[in-house]
Scaffold this motif. Structure first.
Motif, short mmCIF file in Angstrom:
data_model
loop_
_atom_site.label_atom_id
_atom_site.label_comp_id
_atom_site.label_asym_id
_atom_site.label_seq_id
_atom_site.Cartn_x
_atom_site.Cartn_y
_atom_site.Cartn_z
N ASP A 198 0.58 -1.08 -0.66
CA ASP A 198 -0.13 0.20 0.02
C ASP A 198 0.89 1.31 -0.03
O ASP A 198 1.97 1.57 0.74
N PRO A 199 0.64 2.37 -0.56
CA PRO A 199 0.98 3.92 -0.36
C PRO A 199 1.08 4.06 0.94
O PRO A 199 0.17 3.45 1.34
N GLU A 200 2.07 4.77 1.12
CA GLU A 200 2.80 5.59 2.95
C GLU A 200 0.72 6.42 2.73
O GLU A 200 0.25 6.88 2.15
N HIS A 201 1.04 6.57 3.51
CA HIS A 201 -0.39 7.92 4.50
C HIS A 201 0.25 8.32 3.56
O HIS A 201 1.18 9.52 3.44
N GLU A 202 -1.37 9.43 3.14
CA GLU A 202 -1.28 10.35 2.55
C GLU A 202 -1.56 11.28 3.99
O GLU A 202 -2.43 11.72 4.55
N LYS A 203 -0.35 12.87 4.30
CA LYS A 203 -0.45 13.70 5.36
C LYS A 203 -1.70 14.83 4.73
O LYS A 203 -1.76 14.74 3.64
N SER A 204 -1.60 15.32 5.73
CA SER A 204 -2.93 16.50 5.41
C SER A 204 -3.11 17.64 6.72
O SER A 204 -1.64 17.46 7.69
N TYR A 205 -2.91 18.73 6.74
CA TYR A 205 -2.76 20.29 7.36
C TYR A 205 -4.02 20.91 7.01
O TYR A 205 -4.57 21.35 6.04
N ALA A 206 -4.37 21.42 7.91
CA ALA A 206 -5.68 22.18 7.60
C ALA A 206 -5.35 23.72 8.62
O ALA A 206 -5.00 23.50 10.55
N PHE A 207 -5.65 24.93 8.42
CA PHE A 207 -5.10 25.74 8.32
C PHE A 207 -6.71 27.03 8.60
O PHE A 207 -6.98 26.34 7.68
N CYS A 208 -6.71 26.77 9.59
CA CYS A 208 -8.03 27.58 10.43
C CYS A 208 -8.00 29.21 11.12
O CYS A 208 -7.30 29.10 12.64
N SER A 209 -7.70 30.26 11.05
CA SER A 209 -7.41 31.14 11.54
C SER A 209 -8.01 32.62 10.50
O SER A 209 -7.56 32.31 9.58
N ASP A 210 -8.96 33.04 11.21
CA ASP A 210 -9.32 33.15 12.39
C ASP A 210 -10.88 32.76 11.91
O ASP A 210 -11.07 33.28 11.50
N THR A 211 -11.31 32.55 13.27
CA THR A 211 -12.91 31.76 13.53
C THR A 211 -12.73 31.90 14.69
O THR A 211 -12.20 31.92 15.18
N VAL A 212 -14.90 31.80 15.28
CA VAL A 212 -15.39 31.40 15.81
C VAL A 212 -15.19 30.30 16.10
O VAL A 212 -14.58 29.54 15.09
N TYR A 213 -15.42 29.61 17.15
CA TYR A 213 -15.70 28.19 17.37
C TYR A 213 -16.95 27.68 16.33
O TYR A 213 -17.95 28.18 17.12
N ASP A 214 -16.42 26.25 16.06
CA ASP A 214 -17.60 25.99 14.81
C ASP A 214 -17.78 24.85 14.41
O ASP A 214 -16.45 24.80 13.87
N GLU A 215 -18.67 23.95 14.75
CA GLU A 215 -18.58 22.66 14.77
C GLU A 215 -18.87 22.42 13.21
O GLU A 215 -18.55 21.00 13.15
N ASN A 216 -19.13 23.56 11.97
CA ASN A 216 -19.63 23.04 11.49
C ASN A 216 -17.81 23.14 10.11
O ASN A 216 -17.88 21.72 8.75
N ILE A 217 -16.98 23.00 10.23
CA ILE A 217 -15.23 23.04 9.45
C ILE A 217 -15.36 20.61 10.38
O ILE A 217 -14.47 20.84 9.82
N LEU A 218 -15.72 20.37 11.50
CA LEU A 218 -15.44 19.31 11.26
C LEU A 218 -15.33 18.54 10.57
O LEU A 218 -14.36 17.46 9.80
N PRO A 219 -16.57 17.79 9.48
CA PRO A 219 -16.37 16.73 8.79
C PRO A 219 -15.58 17.41 7.44
O PRO A 219 -15.01 16.83 7.13
N ILE A 220 -14.99 19.06 7.13
CA ILE A 220 -13.33 19.53 6.44
C ILE A 220 -12.14 18.54 6.90
O ILE A 220 -11.45 17.93 6.65
N ILE A 221 -12.08 18.67 8.20
CA ILE A 221 -11.05 18.70 9.01
C ILE A 221 -11.02 17.18 9.26
O ILE A 221 -9.43 16.70 9.85
N GLU A 222 -11.58 16.64 9.68
CA GLU A 222 -11.79 14.98 10.33
C GLU A 222 -10.28 14.80 9.90
O GLU A 222 -9.83 13.91 8.96
N ASN A 223 -9.90 13.62 10.89
CA ASN A 223 -8.53 13.14 10.48
C ASN A 223 -7.42 13.86 10.12
O ASN A 223 -6.56 12.76 9.69
#
Length: 301
Positions: A198-223
């Motif tokens: 299998d190929p190596e694990h695909e790495k990922s990075y999420a940048f989140c600034s500026d924002t209030v506490y917002d759970e709507n982003i959870l599906p996008i940044i999950e894992n």
């Protein structure tokens, strides 16, 4: 995957702190994320080659996130840059930058492309054979996006010992890497999974600034492997976070926990606090793997 923090403090620059800007190196691509005042000085201090930056992502049009952009664009010109430069940011950024260049009768000798953003839904901004970049819609006082960077590992790894034992010619290696089965001279079909890993694990990075506490982003940044999330205030100033549409360290940690990320990097600190260690102490009550952004600090993942 390497992250270099050029600046990670909120509001105005000081002699010992810089506003938001960072460089992400992923799959031999170099991306500049936000461009507060002093960014090009920080690039020099951290010995980052200007010529490697071809894509700049601006989260929103508050000054501490883009006031360094026109200066950097002008410096590229003075350095006789020839390669294209792409700037991704909110609608209005093109007018703001070109107005300054026109006022100074300054024009780039390279192609400068603006990709203006208006969508409140996540969208793909950049994609090639190795990396894909998407927006993360955030909630702030003005239109704001975070950015999700993901590796694309299409190639499988060759099981050289097994391939050589089967007498498979090297001309078929590329086909095998991309998932192809092989038919031997005697007609036997060798499934790809028997001669590759299998190929190596695909790495990922999420940048989140500026924002209030917002759970709507959870599906996008999950894992994701690494989440950078603003933590402008501590919980005792939660009322200020709500008023200014920012986040506390505890709230950022809660987002990281619910998104099941591997590492949380805190930043965008208010300068009212004596020590940034206070942010880590607070966040660790919620999420265990806390890293603190600091100007000039490098992280390798």
């Amino acid at each position: 995957m390497k992250l270099t923090i050029l600046g990670c403090y909120a509001a105005t620059p000081r002699t010992i702190t810089n506003p938001t800007s960072q460089v992400l190196e992923i799959k031999n691509r170099m991306f500049l994320i936000d461009c507060g005042e002093g960014t090009q000085v920080q690039l020099r201090k951290n010995k980052i080659k200007f010529s490697k930056i071809n894509h700049i992502f601006i989260s929103h049009l508050h000054g501490d996130h883009f006031f360094g952009l026109v200066g950097l664009i002008s410096t590229f010109m003075l350095l006789n840059r020839e390669s294209d430069l792409h700037v991704y940011g909110p609608k209005g950024i093109k007018e703001l930058i070109l107005m300054q260049l026109r006022a100074g009768n300054s024009f780039t000798g390279y192609n400068l492309y603006f990709h203006e953003l208006e969508s409140k839904d996540s969208e793909v901004l950049f994609e090639d054979e190795k990396v894909i970049v998407k927006t993360i819609p955030l909630k702030h006082r003005i239109y704001t996006n975070g950015f999700l960077f993901q590796e694309k590992n299409k190639e499988r790894k060759l099981n050289i010992d097994k391939i050589q034992n089967l007498g498979i010619d090297v001309v078929y290696y590329q086909k095998i890497k991309y998932g192809g089965d092989i038919t031997l001279d005697n007609g036997t079909i060798i499934p790809n999974h028997e001669i590759t890993f299998d190929p190596e694990h695909e790495k990922s990075y999420a940048f989140c600034s500026d924002t209030v506490y917002d759970e709507n982003i959870l599906p996008i940044i999950e894992n994701v492997d690494v989440l950078y999330h603003e933590a402008t205030f501590l919980e005792k100033e939660a009322h200020l976070a709500e008023k200014t549409m920012h986040t506390t360290a505890k709230q950022a940690a809660t987002i990281a926990l619910k998104a099941n990320v591997k590492h949380l990097v805190l930043g965008h600190y208010s300068t009212r606090y004596e020590s940034i260690e206070l942010f880590k102490t607070e966040a660790e009550t919620i999420f265990p793997t806390i890293l603190l952004a600091e100007d000039g600090k490098e992280f390798a993942f």
